[in-house]
Design a protein around this motif. Sequence first.
Motif, PDB file in Angstrom:
ATOM      1  N   ARG A  59       0.741  -1.591  -0.030  1.00  0.00           N
ATOM      2  CA  ARG A  59       0.216   0.046  -0.178  1.00  0.00           C
ATOM      3  C   ARG A  59       0.897   0.784   0.046  1.00  0.00           C
ATOM      4  O   ARG A  59       0.399   2.130  -1.026  1.00  0.00           O
ATOM      5  N   PHE A  85      -6.351   8.911 -10.944  1.00  0.00           N
ATOM      6  CA  PHE A  85      -7.676   8.887  -9.649  1.00  0.00           C
ATOM      7  C   PHE A  85      -8.445   7.767 -10.358  1.00  0.00           C
ATOM      8  O   PHE A  85      -9.248   6.971  -9.520  1.00  0.00           O
ATOM      9  N   TRP A  86      -8.337   7.013 -10.717  1.00  0.00           N
ATOM     10  CA  TRP A  86      -8.921   5.914 -11.635  1.00  0.00           C
ATOM     11  C   TRP A  86      -7.842   4.448 -11.581  1.00  0.00           C
ATOM     12  O   TRP A  86      -7.553   3.669 -11.802  1.00  0.00           O
ATOM     13  N   GLN A  87      -6.575   4.199 -11.105  1.00  0.00           N
ATOM     14  CA  GLN A  87      -5.557   3.705 -11.204  1.00  0.00           C
ATOM     15  C   GLN A  87      -5.388   3.431  -9.053  1.00  0.00           C
ATOM     16  O   GLN A  87      -5.782   3.395  -8.559  1.00  0.00           O
ATOM     17  N   GLU A  88      -5.382   1.952  -9.269  1.00  0.00           N
ATOM     18  CA  GLU A  88      -4.762   1.106  -8.192  1.00  0.00           C
ATOM     19  C   GLU A  88      -4.098   2.426  -6.728  1.00  0.00           C
ATOM     20  O   GLU A  88      -4.461   2.479  -5.984  1.00  0.00           O
ATOM     21  N   VAL A 132      -6.556   4.278  -5.005  1.00  0.00           N
ATOM     22  CA  VAL A 132      -6.942   3.723  -4.020  1.00  0.00           C
ATOM     23  C   VAL A 132      -5.771   4.018  -2.904  1.00  0.00           C
ATOM     24  O   VAL A 132      -6.389   3.907  -1.850  1.00  0.00           O
ATOM     25  N   ASP A 133      -4.873   3.160  -2.866  1.00  0.00           N
ATOM     26  CA  ASP A 133      -3.860   2.843  -1.928  1.00  0.00           C
ATOM     27  C   ASP A 133      -3.564   4.656  -1.352  1.00  0.00           C
ATOM     28  O   ASP A 133      -3.448   4.740  -0.059  1.00  0.00           O
ATOM     29  N   THR A 157      -5.876   7.336  -1.182  1.00  0.00           N
ATOM     30  CA  THR A 157      -7.614   7.204  -0.251  1.00  0.00           C
ATOM     31  C   THR A 157      -7.207   6.391   0.622  1.00  0.00           C
ATOM     32  O   THR A 157      -7.562   7.124   2.381  1.00  0.00           O
ATOM     33  N   TYR A 158      -6.555   5.379   0.930  1.00  0.00           N
ATOM     34  CA  TYR A 158      -7.067   4.235   2.051  1.00  0.00           C
ATOM     35  C   TYR A 158      -5.341   4.905   2.747  1.00  0.00           C
ATOM     36  O   TYR A 158      -6.394   5.014   3.876  1.00  0.00           O
ATOM     37  N   ARG A 205      -7.559   7.532   4.509  1.00  0.00           N
ATOM     38  CA  ARG A 205      -8.562   7.475   5.158  1.00  0.00           C
ATOM     39  C   ARG A 205      -7.740   5.938   6.763  1.00  0.00           C
ATOM     40  O   ARG A 205      -8.893   6.567   7.285  1.00  0.00           O
ATOM     41  N   GLU A 207      -9.447   7.491  10.327  1.00  0.00           N
ATOM     42  CA  GLU A 207     -10.098   6.790  11.385  1.00  0.00           C
ATOM     43  C   GLU A 207      -9.082   6.917  12.519  1.00  0.00           C
ATOM     44  O   GLU A 207      -9.566   7.125  13.906  1.00  0.00           O
ATOM     45  N   GLN A 243     -12.054  17.114   4.334  1.00  0.00           N
ATOM     46  CA  GLN A 243     -13.325  15.436   3.713  1.00  0.00           C
ATOM     47  C   GLN A 243     -13.813  14.432   4.541  1.00  0.00           C
ATOM     48  O   GLN A 243     -14.640  14.169   4.560  1.00  0.00           O
ATOM     49  N   MET A 244     -12.451  13.941   5.118  1.00  0.00           N
ATOM     50  CA  MET A 244     -12.305  12.642   5.565  1.00  0.00           C
ATOM     51  C   MET A 244     -13.343  13.093   6.843  1.00  0.00           C
ATOM     52  O   MET A 244     -14.304  11.826   7.578  1.00  0.00           O
ATOM     53  N   GLU A 279     -13.119   1.373   1.679  1.00  0.00           N
ATOM     54  CA  GLU A 279     -13.259   2.937   0.585  1.00  0.00           C
ATOM     55  C   GLU A 279     -12.781   2.239  -0.319  1.00  0.00           C
ATOM     56  O   GLU A 279     -12.844   2.131  -1.225  1.00  0.00           O
ATOM     57  N   SER A 280     -11.868   1.157  -0.167  1.00  0.00           N
ATOM     58  CA  SER A 280     -10.994   0.271  -1.799  1.00  0.00           C
ATOM     59  C   SER A 280     -11.821  -0.347  -1.962  1.00  0.00           C
ATOM     60  O   SER A 280     -11.412   0.112  -3.279  1.00  0.00           O
ATOM     61  N   LEU A 304     -13.581   1.873  -4.675  1.00  0.00           N
ATOM     62  CA  LEU A 304     -13.255   2.786  -4.650  1.00  0.00           C
ATOM     63  C   LEU A 304     -12.724   1.590  -6.457  1.00  0.00           C
ATOM     64  O   LEU A 304     -12.899   2.340  -7.591  1.00  0.00           O
ATOM     65  N   ASN A 323     -13.950   1.829  -9.731  1.00  0.00           N
ATOM     66  CA  ASN A 323     -12.938   2.209 -11.663  1.00  0.00           C
ATOM     67  C   ASN A 323     -13.171   0.979 -12.545  1.00  0.00           C
ATOM     68  O   ASN A 323     -13.385   1.758 -13.552  1.00  0.00           O
TER      69      ASN A 323
END
Lengths: 466, 250
Positions: A102, A129-132, A135-136, A138-139, A142, A146, A172-173, B179-180, B183, B187
């Motif tokens: 990650r 924005f549309w790649q793995e 996702v990492d 954003t992870y 997040r 948390e 935003q989170m 969330e992952s 997303l 995609n």
Amino acid sequence: MNEISLCVSSQTPLVRFLTDYDEIMKKRGLKGESLDISNFVEGEDYTFTAGGVTRMVFPLLKQMVSEGLLKDPHWVSLNSLAPETLTVDSITLKHVRIERERLSGYGQAKEVLWKAMHGIQKGPVNSLFWQEEFVDYTYYNRVCSEVITKLDEKNDFDLFYIHDFQQLPLGQMLHTLKPKIFRWHIPFDESLIPENWRQSLASYFNEYDLVIVSCKKYLESLKKFGYSGEAHYIYPYLDLSAYEKPRPEEVESFNKKFGLDRGDRVLLVVARMDPMKGQDRAIAAFAEVVKEYPNLKLVLVGNGSFSSSKQGLGLSKAERWLSELKELVRSLDLESRVVFAGHLTHAELQAAYERCELTILPSILEGFGLVVIESWLYKKPTIVSANAGISELIKYGENGLLFDPNDPPDLAEKISLLLSDQNLSLSLGENGYRASSQCSLAEGVKAEFGLMRELVGFEEPLGAVK
Amino acid sequence: MSLESLMLELAEFGAIILGTFVVAKIFSLVVRSVFRNWVPTVRSHIQKLVSVAVWVVGLVFAFQQLGVRLDFLLLILGLIGLGVLIAVKDTLANVGAKYFSDVYVPFKVGDIIKVAGSTGKVIEINPITTVLLTKKEELVSVPNSIFLREKLRNITPHVWREILVPITIDSKIDLPEFESEVLRACNKIRKYLDERFPPVLTVKSRNQKSVSLILTLMVKDPDKKSEIVEEINKKIFEIEHRMVQASQRK
């Protein structure tokens, strides 16, 4: 008097453990996830992370706690190889751990965003924005959100202070009505921001109650970009008292370590190894000047950032750039004249400033440039990239010289000017020393606390901030 | 009545209550599965409704077991229900409209709308009314039932692009992992989405049991909105189901 209960978040951690963390714990006979820094030995087990964010935030928090302005501050940062909770001088560091896979994706995603903000991203940024990797990215944010939420349940913070572009989505989170400040540390030039990224970038900014940037021109650019919320600029600052005149033997030891003769005239560049820092420009200009001054040497101080380190994100950017620079030096036949000093301890850095004749900030783009302040503290004349945030504090010919980083002959000319005019060098150093107070910790605390207090709605504490 | 028969009746009463609990749970799971492609908020309301219905039937039978007359019980329940309906008829219309407008009426807090001769920014949606703030800084209260009767115009810029998917997940589910997965699911349908805007998941509320979220997507083509919503809801259901099972295994 009201003390603010503050939670800070930055990607870069305050401390970085030097070797295998489990081994350090075993060696020191330690167990558990909540420890104090006094259990470890600086230099042997850990080091304080270099870089503008940690060099500013740590003294700020310490100073505010000592003045009774802050209560039990918490600092959340990325640090997979460290105890979950570590206390340093009454500051609780909360370390976020992310799996290595990650981490790699996150590192690559934030690199794309960083490049986009510096106008050097090849290809459209929104494809990220549309790649793995996104996702990492954003992870990671997040997970931070948390962790902060859980800390807030326990500590009931008054305010959240989020640092730097990597953590922009946190606003935003975080599901809270409590005030949130965002500090943008890198350059902000709205003309460099890709058109197809502007709207979503703006929506992230709009989630904060206040945005702070490092200088006036970034503030103007942020407003031009369309951000209509509250925004201010605060010049980055340093704890000036932490910089002392080194002893002659320390300077001598520095000379010896890096092969500098007494008669050598030393030019100094202090910057992490990154193409954006423009060390290649300094080398190209140096190659011109050295023809006239045969006893000239160029010392390049710095290695990779947290992102490049093995304990951090493990990106290989710094290593690649270092080998490119070494190749450049070889091709210009300057191997005996250019010193790659790598990371220096604070004492060695002080010796480097003391030893040099002038300093150069050659960055192509630079968020601010606190190294100029450091240089001023040693009354050294400095030549500063016109694209650095600190350039707006430079009064040309009075406390420094500016140059165009895309024009190495311009830099060569200015180096020659300072080497040949001792009076000018002396006066730039003296005036620079006086100008350095604009970036003192006291100024920083005053400005930062003023904004924090306003946001949380506390009354002005009597006599706390002068 | 002997102590023995009283104990027996009480045991039967307990058994019916226990049975009702089990049946309600089974019905809830069946509803969840049957309506998996529906909007999660609607699904959760249907689950609650079915569960309440099972409990009413179960309780009626249980009390009958204790000797309470069934016709008397039903009459009491019916009269109470009728009384409540008459007393709060107007309020119920608004509450009901709020329920439907939550899901099907295209506006949210922060949007600028025109309805029943008023134009303003939506600053509050409560169970009875929706409050608008006009340009003249006046507050206009619009009863929710109006939204099901009158034409509404949402004039927020680019609003047609926006899809808001309400999601409620068990608080035991790891939110960053969830969330992952969401997303990744988005995609896969990126060709229908406006690529300038990444999908955004926002926490709306959380308590010990659940976390309420909103997934915001921006579409390229408004014609595809309902298909995208259906597809995403299906994916979310699968992700949630998988993660609940994983958390139970742990």
